[in-house]
Structures are given as C-alpha cells and as structure tokens.
Design a protein around this motif. Structure first.
Motif, PDB file in Angstrom:
ATOM      1  N   GLU A  25      -1.734  14.698   0.286  1.00 44.20           N
ATOM      2  CA  GLU A  25      -0.407  14.920   0.138  1.00 44.20           C
ATOM      3  C   GLU A  25      -0.440  12.946   1.318  1.00 44.20           C
ATOM      4  OE1 GLU A  25       3.391  16.372   0.681  1.00 44.20           O
ATOM      5  OE2 GLU A  25       2.344  18.530  -0.711  1.00 44.20           O
ATOM      6  N   PHE A  26      -0.407  11.841   0.176  1.00 41.78           N
ATOM      7  CA  PHE A  26      -1.500  10.263   0.942  1.00 41.78           C
ATOM      8  C   PHE A  26      -1.360   9.676  -0.219  1.00 41.78           C
ATOM      9  CE2 PHE A  26      -4.460   7.363   1.785  1.00 41.78           C
ATOM     10  CZ  PHE A  26      -3.661   7.441   3.078  1.00 41.78           C
ATOM     11  N   ASP A  27       0.186   8.317  -0.001  1.00 41.21           N
ATOM     12  CA  ASP A  27       0.189   7.800  -0.701  1.00 41.21           C
ATOM     13  C   ASP A  27      -1.395   6.334  -0.634  1.00 41.21           C
ATOM     14  OD1 ASP A  27       0.745   5.278  -2.051  1.00 41.21           O
ATOM     15  OD2 ASP A  27       2.662   5.359  -1.088  1.00 41.21           O
ATOM     16  N   VAL A  28      -2.304   6.904  -1.485  1.00 38.96           N
ATOM     17  CA  VAL A  28      -3.559   5.923  -1.672  1.00 38.96           C
ATOM     18  C   VAL A  28      -3.479   4.474  -1.979  1.00 38.96           C
ATOM     19  CG1 VAL A  28      -4.302   6.702  -4.045  1.00 38.96           C
ATOM     20  CG2 VAL A  28      -6.129   6.360  -2.064  1.00 38.96           C
ATOM     21  N   GLU A  29      -2.323   4.723  -2.802  1.00 37.52           N
ATOM     22  CA  GLU A  29      -2.049   3.058  -3.524  1.00 37.52           C
ATOM     23  C   GLU A  29      -2.437   1.832  -2.449  1.00 37.52           C
ATOM     24  OE1 GLU A  29      -3.399   2.367  -6.191  1.00 37.52           O
ATOM     25  OE2 GLU A  29      -4.330   3.755  -6.751  1.00 37.52           O
ATOM     26  N   THR A  30      -0.643   2.796  -2.078  1.00 35.66           N
ATOM     27  CA  THR A  30      -0.375   1.678  -0.741  1.00 35.66           C
ATOM     28  C   THR A  30      -0.878   1.489   0.464  1.00 35.66           C
ATOM     29  OG1 THR A  30       1.543   2.688  -1.092  1.00 35.66           O
ATOM     30  CG2 THR A  30       1.627   1.584   0.872  1.00 35.66           C
ATOM     31  N   ALA A  31      -2.084   2.349   1.074  1.00 29.09           N
ATOM     32  CA  ALA A  31      -3.054   2.787   2.094  1.00 29.09           C
ATOM     33  C   ALA A  31      -4.050   1.254   1.183  1.00 29.09           C
ATOM     34  CB  ALA A  31      -3.216   3.567   2.004  1.00 29.09           C
ATOM     35  N   LEU A  32      -4.127   1.359   0.030  1.00 28.62           N
ATOM     36  CA  LEU A  32      -5.412   0.641  -0.033  1.00 28.62           C
ATOM     37  C   LEU A  32      -5.028  -0.431  -0.548  1.00 28.62           C
ATOM     38  CD1 LEU A  32      -7.059   3.389  -3.113  1.00 28.62           C
ATOM     39  CD2 LEU A  32      -8.065   1.999  -1.072  1.00 28.62           C
ATOM     40  N   GLU A  33      -3.768  -1.201  -1.107  1.00 32.24           N
ATOM     41  CA  GLU A  33      -3.253  -2.636  -1.084  1.00 32.24           C
ATOM     42  C   GLU A  33      -3.396  -3.275   0.190  1.00 32.24           C
ATOM     43  OE1 GLU A  33       1.609  -3.591  -2.285  1.00 32.24           O
ATOM     44  OE2 GLU A  33      -0.372  -1.803  -4.114  1.00 32.24           O
ATOM     45  N   GLU A  34      -2.779  -2.651   1.515  1.00 32.42           N
ATOM     46  CA  GLU A  34      -2.016  -2.925   3.055  1.00 32.42           C
ATOM     47  C   GLU A  34      -4.305  -3.308   3.103  1.00 32.42           C
ATOM     48  OE1 GLU A  34      -0.757   0.388   5.617  1.00 32.42           O
ATOM     49  OE2 GLU A  34       0.631  -0.038   4.204  1.00 32.42           O
ATOM     50  N   VAL A  35      -4.605  -2.170   2.937  1.00 28.36           N
ATOM     51  CA  VAL A  35      -6.502  -2.402   3.511  1.00 28.36           C
ATOM     52  C   VAL A  35      -6.662  -3.371   2.428  1.00 28.36           C
ATOM     53  CG1 VAL A  35      -8.699  -1.557   3.201  1.00 28.36           C
ATOM     54  CG2 VAL A  35      -6.955   0.044   4.969  1.00 28.36           C
ATOM     55  N   GLY A  36      -6.738  -3.623   1.415  1.00 29.85           N
ATOM     56  CA  GLY A  36      -7.294  -5.206   0.916  1.00 29.85           C
ATOM     57  C   GLY A  36      -6.431  -6.122   1.138  1.00 29.85           C
ATOM     58  N   ARG A  37      -4.870  -6.293   1.912  1.00 27.42           N
ATOM     59  CA  ARG A  37      -4.440  -7.256   2.243  1.00 27.42           C
ATOM     60  C   ARG A  37      -4.921  -7.839   3.180  1.00 27.42           C
ATOM     61  NH1 ARG A  37       1.106  -5.698   2.618  1.00 27.42           N
ATOM     62  NH2 ARG A  37       0.947  -5.167   0.989  1.00 27.42           N
ATOM     63  N   ALA A  38      -4.958  -6.775   4.626  1.00 28.28           N
ATOM     64  CA  ALA A  38      -6.039  -7.386   6.135  1.00 28.28           C
ATOM     65  C   ALA A  38      -6.725  -7.402   5.665  1.00 28.28           C
ATOM     66  CB  ALA A  38      -5.584  -5.913   6.289  1.00 28.28           C
ATOM     67  N   MET A  39      -7.937  -7.283   4.672  1.00 28.67           N
ATOM     68  CA  MET A  39      -9.051  -8.059   4.567  1.00 28.67           C
ATOM     69  C   MET A  39      -8.781  -9.154   4.748  1.00 28.67           C
ATOM     70  SD  MET A  39     -11.186  -4.753   2.897  1.00 28.67           S
ATOM     71  CE  MET A  39     -11.580  -3.247   3.804  1.00 28.67           C
ATOM     72  N   LEU A  40      -8.068  -9.566   3.235  1.00 25.84           N
ATOM     73  CA  LEU A  40      -8.407 -10.954   2.959  1.00 25.84           C
ATOM     74  C   LEU A  40      -7.158 -11.691   4.316  1.00 25.84           C
ATOM     75  CD1 LEU A  40      -6.676 -10.611   0.233  1.00 25.84           C
ATOM     76  CD2 LEU A  40      -8.918 -11.851   0.541  1.00 25.84           C
ATOM     77  N   ASP A  41      -6.823 -11.341   4.976  1.00 24.59           N
ATOM     78  CA  ASP A  41      -6.052 -11.522   6.198  1.00 24.59           C
ATOM     79  C   ASP A  41      -7.437 -11.571   7.783  1.00 24.59           C
ATOM     80  OD1 ASP A  41      -3.818 -12.234   5.078  1.00 24.59           O
ATOM     81  OD2 ASP A  41      -2.924 -10.657   6.382  1.00 24.59           O
ATOM     82  N   ALA A  42      -7.933 -11.431   7.549  1.00 23.20           N
ATOM     83  CA  ALA A  42      -8.557 -11.109   9.245  1.00 23.20           C
ATOM     84  C   ALA A  42      -9.990 -11.426   8.588  1.00 23.20           C
ATOM     85  CB  ALA A  42      -9.187  -9.704   9.679  1.00 23.20           C
ATOM     86  N   ARG A  43     -11.070 -11.573   7.055  1.00 21.58           N
ATOM     87  CA  ARG A  43     -11.885 -12.374   6.708  1.00 21.58           C
ATOM     88  C   ARG A  43     -12.846 -11.542   8.260  1.00 21.58           C
ATOM     89  NH1 ARG A  43     -11.784 -15.917   2.532  1.00 21.58           N
ATOM     90  NH2 ARG A  43      -9.225 -15.632   1.938  1.00 21.58           N
ATOM     91  N   SER A  44     -13.001 -10.853   8.751  1.00 27.43           N
ATOM     92  CA  SER A  44     -13.392 -10.325   9.479  1.00 27.43           C
ATOM     93  C   SER A  44     -14.698  -9.211   9.410  1.00 27.43           C
ATOM     94  CB  SER A  44     -13.322  -9.766  10.265  1.00 27.43           C
ATOM     95  OG  SER A  44     -13.644  -8.637  11.859  1.00 27.43           O
ATOM     96  N   GLU A  45     -15.909  -9.555   9.112  1.00 31.82           N
ATOM     97  CA  GLU A  45     -17.049  -8.516   8.613  1.00 31.82           C
ATOM     98  C   GLU A  45     -17.104  -6.839   9.561  1.00 31.82           C
ATOM     99  OE1 GLU A  45     -21.673  -8.102   9.626  1.00 31.82           O
ATOM    100  OE2 GLU A  45     -21.582  -8.160   7.802  1.00 31.82           O
TER     101      GLU A  45
END
Ligand code: ASP
Length: 439
Positions: free
Chosen positions: A87-107
């Motif tokens: 029971e896990f809201d995967v779409e919200t989690a993936l969206e958050e992660v994607g956004r954070a990757m764009l912000d951090a731009r860190s390998e």
C-alpha cells in the motif's frame, strides 16, 4: 536478540522478491532492522536500478531534463508496487523524487534514489517505519563519519523497535547526499548492526555464501562454512564478490558475527563470518582462493639499495604525487617492485611515473611488465601447517605455470602469487585441486 538483515539487489529485483523478503522477515521476530539495496537485475542482461539512475543523471546533465532512463526506473517501481501489493502511493513518490533530482542535479543524490524508493516501498509492505539514511548516516567530505553517525543512528533506532533503512547513502553536514562505493549497502547494513547492538548481521544475497573459489573457473567449488573477518577482507578485496570488502569495519570492534544467506534458498546455512579464526583452522590450511587480473609491476633494481636510507620513501613519493595506490610492494635486498592496478596507469601515466622514479632514486634498472593476474590464497590454517607453500608452488609448477611474483603477508594469512593473465584460470584450478580435492 536483534538481527539486522540486509537484502541485496537481486533480493529486491521485483515484486515477487519483495514478498519473499517479507516472508523471511516474518519467520523470525529478531529480524528487526532491515537494510535494502536498490532493485538489481531480474534476469541476465537486465539493468540494475542504480545503473539506470547513473544514466538518468547523465541525461539530466546533457539535456537538462529527465529522460528515458528515469522512465525505466519509474516503471520498475510501479511494477514492484503492483506485484507486491504494497500500500504505497508510488506516483506521488516518483513525482517527488523526479522533482528533487531536477533541483539537486547531483550524481550522488540521483544514484541514491533507488535505495530510497526501495526502502519506502519495503517499509510500507512490512508496515514498519522507514528511516531515511540522510538523517542518520553522516559523511564528512566523501568519507563515512563514524563519530557523527553513531549517536544519531542509535537515537533514531532507540525509538523504533523495527525499521527499514535505505542502504548505500547518507549525507554530509550540509544535507548533501553522499554514497558509499558500489555495493555499499553492505556497509550500511554493518553500520546499522553496530548501532543497534545486533547479535547477528544477516546479509541476504543470491548465493549461499562464499565459495572456495570462483565458480566460473571451477564448476561447483566447495562452500566455505566459516570465515574470520580478516579472511573475509582478504577474499573480498581480492575479488570474491559476495560482500563489500569494507563491510567488516563497523562490526569488527563490536564483534558482531555476519551470516551470508541466500534469499532464494533460505534453507541453506550460508557462510558465517566470525571475529576470530575457525577453531579447526588446522584441518584445512587454505580457506579460499580469490584473485584479479590486469596489474602492472614496476620493478626497480639498485646495488646496495638496502643501505640507502629513504630509497623507498622517494620512490613512493612519486606514486603519491600521481595519486596512485599500490597493491603490493615485494622487495629484496637490492630490488623493489610496486604492483599497481593497470587501470590507474593509463594514458601515459606509466611512462611519466617511470621517468620520475628514475630521476628520484637513480636505479641501476627500472622496468615494468603488465597483464599480471594476482591470486590470493587465504587461510589462517596456513601459518600452522608446515609445507603449505611447498604444496602451493608444486601445484602451480605441475600446471606448467610460470610464477612472476610472490608476496606473503607477514601475518601468514595469505600468499599472493602473480602470474600472467592468460595463466590465471589454470592456476586457480591447480591450486583448488591441490587444497580442496587432495587431502
Ligand atoms: N545499489 C548500489 C549498487 O548497485 C548499492 C548496493 O546495491 O549495495 O552498487
């Protein structure tokens, strides 16, 4: 009784395996803290999520956007959640992660998201809290900071009788994500075991423990029932690819034993790794054989080198200047050699280093040879058995292999033999035959 269980990439590869992990955890109430890797390969030729994330970072750097690699990561997690029924809201989690990757731009940040997401899904499936490694595993620069980590981690675990911790990463004081080297969730598992005061660190993988040698070279070699920390370190450093070679350090001081278990054959006993040598180390002089190819030996000769104070220092200074680490330094009265991973000497570095050593120590002769394989024959039993090296070199001679270099650690825990790359497999077979077939 507290057990810390680390599950590797194959154990986390798909939803069915997530359920397998849940079953294993459910079988023993002592399995309280779970450390997870990112999903690995589901079949040969598949991609590990961490590799896809490294590719995603490259895409991000090149185009400023998340591309195909990140989409594949998203697909992997969607199907894990679907198949496992978490029971896990995967779409919200993936969206958050994607956004954070764009912000951090860190390998490191992008690479760490496989463990982060896998940990969150596993925590949801088990119904236990998720502990983000950013909050409890500290780095200073790119090195693990034990002094800062343990108080934080202990405090966090104290409040949680059970938890899932994401492996492989942590953060520095400024909150920037840092990772261990590849395979580093093993290290996180050991850190958590230490902080939890665990009685046992179970490392669940896709093989039933260590084998006496590489099964690609000798079909179905004997399994190793028990190893000491030091034997583990020698074997994993020299290529026995079961566990990260740095994972003993956190558990060593606390004397916590490690057991390697197979998620896909949980009935197998696996290999037990203990602080001290096996009781019956004398029965078998050699515990295991491991090795790696592609080393270069730089060989120096100078008459009366033995009397020249600072000779080694000046030669080593050249290596330091070039940021080169060496594996071994066998020496004689008038000779000295450095054994170096050839990868480090690419692009003209070797020629440059040879010229600088020449200028620094004026040897009578300096030469180098490459394509050397190193074979480590490891076992506490060797020091207590007369004639082990005689048996070793007789077996190698019988196989018609020319030994290019020998280095025996003064601990008598291992003997390192250098042979030509092309003789490597033949040497492993001969040594295995001698110590594991003839008794
Ligand atoms: N996921 C990381 C890697 O592929 C770390 C790990 O699995 O231990 O190297």
């Amino acid at each position: 009784m507290i057990k810390v269980c680390k599950f590797g990439g194959t154990s986390m590869a798909d939803g069915t395996n997530f359920l397998r992990v849940k079953e294993i955890i459910g079988q023993d109430a002592a399995r309280r803290y779970i450390v997870v890797s990112a999903p690995g390969k589901r079949y040969s030729g598949d991609d590990k999520v961490t590799d896809l994330l490294f590719a995603a970072h490259k895409e991000l750097t090149a185009t400023g956007k998340l591309g195909a690699a990140f989409s594949r990561v998203c697909e992997r997690f969607r199907s894990i959640v679907r198949e496992s029924g978490a029971e896990f809201d995967v779409e919200t989690a993936l969206e958050e992660v994607g956004r954070a990757m764009l912000d951090a731009r860190s390998e490191a940040f992008t690479a760490s998201r496989g463990e982060y997401l896998a940990g969150r899904v596993m925590a949801a499936l088990l119904g236990v809290p998720f502990l983000d490694a950013c909050e409890v595993i500290r780095f200073r620069g790119d090195r693990f900071d034990a002094a800062a980590t343990y108080p934080l981690l202990r405090a966090a675990l104290k409040g949680k009788p059970r938890a899932v911790v994401a492996g492989f990463y942590g953060a520095d004081e400024g909150g920037h994500v840092c990772t261990f080297s590849r395979g580093g969730s093993d290290v996180t598992g050991a850190i958590v075991a230490r902080a939890a005061g665990a009685d046992l660190y179970e490392n669940w993988t896709d093989v039933s423990g260590f084998l006496a040698c590489d099964p690609h070279i000798v079909p179905s070699p004997a399994g190793i029932e028990a190893l000491s920390y030091r034997e583990l370190r020698e074997l994993s450093y020299m290529g026995a690819n079961v566990m990260h070679s740095e994972s003993i350090f956190p558990v060593r001081e606390a004397g916590i034993p490690i057991r390697i278990r197979n998620t896909f054959r949980p009935e197998d006993e696996g290999t037990c790794i203990l602080p001290n040598p096996r009781e019956n180390a004398e029965d078998r002089p050699v515990t295991g054989i491991a090795g790696k190819k592609n080393f270069t030996v730089i060989f120096l000769e100078k008459s009366l080198m033995n009397a020249e104070i600072g000779f080694a220092y000046r030669a080593l200074e050249v290596l330091t200047r070039h940021n080169i680490s060496f594996e071994h330094m066998p020496s004689g009265i008038d000779t000295m050699s450095f054994v170096i991973d050839s990868e480090q000497l690419k692009g003209g570095a070797l020629e440059q280093i040879e010229a600088e050593i020449e200028a620094a120590v004026h040897p009578d002769r300096i030469t180098s040879f490459d394509n050397i394989a190193l074979l480590a024959v490891v076992g506490h039993g060797m020091s207590r058995n007369v004639g082990t090296s005689a048996r070793l070199f007789r077996a190698i001679a019988r196989a018609g292999v020319n030994v290019r270099m020998i280095d025996q650690g003064s601990s008598e825990l291992n003997i390192i033999v250098g042979v030509d790359n092309e003789d490597y497999e033949r040497t492993v077979r001969a040594v295995y035959e001698e110590f594991f077939k003839r008794q």
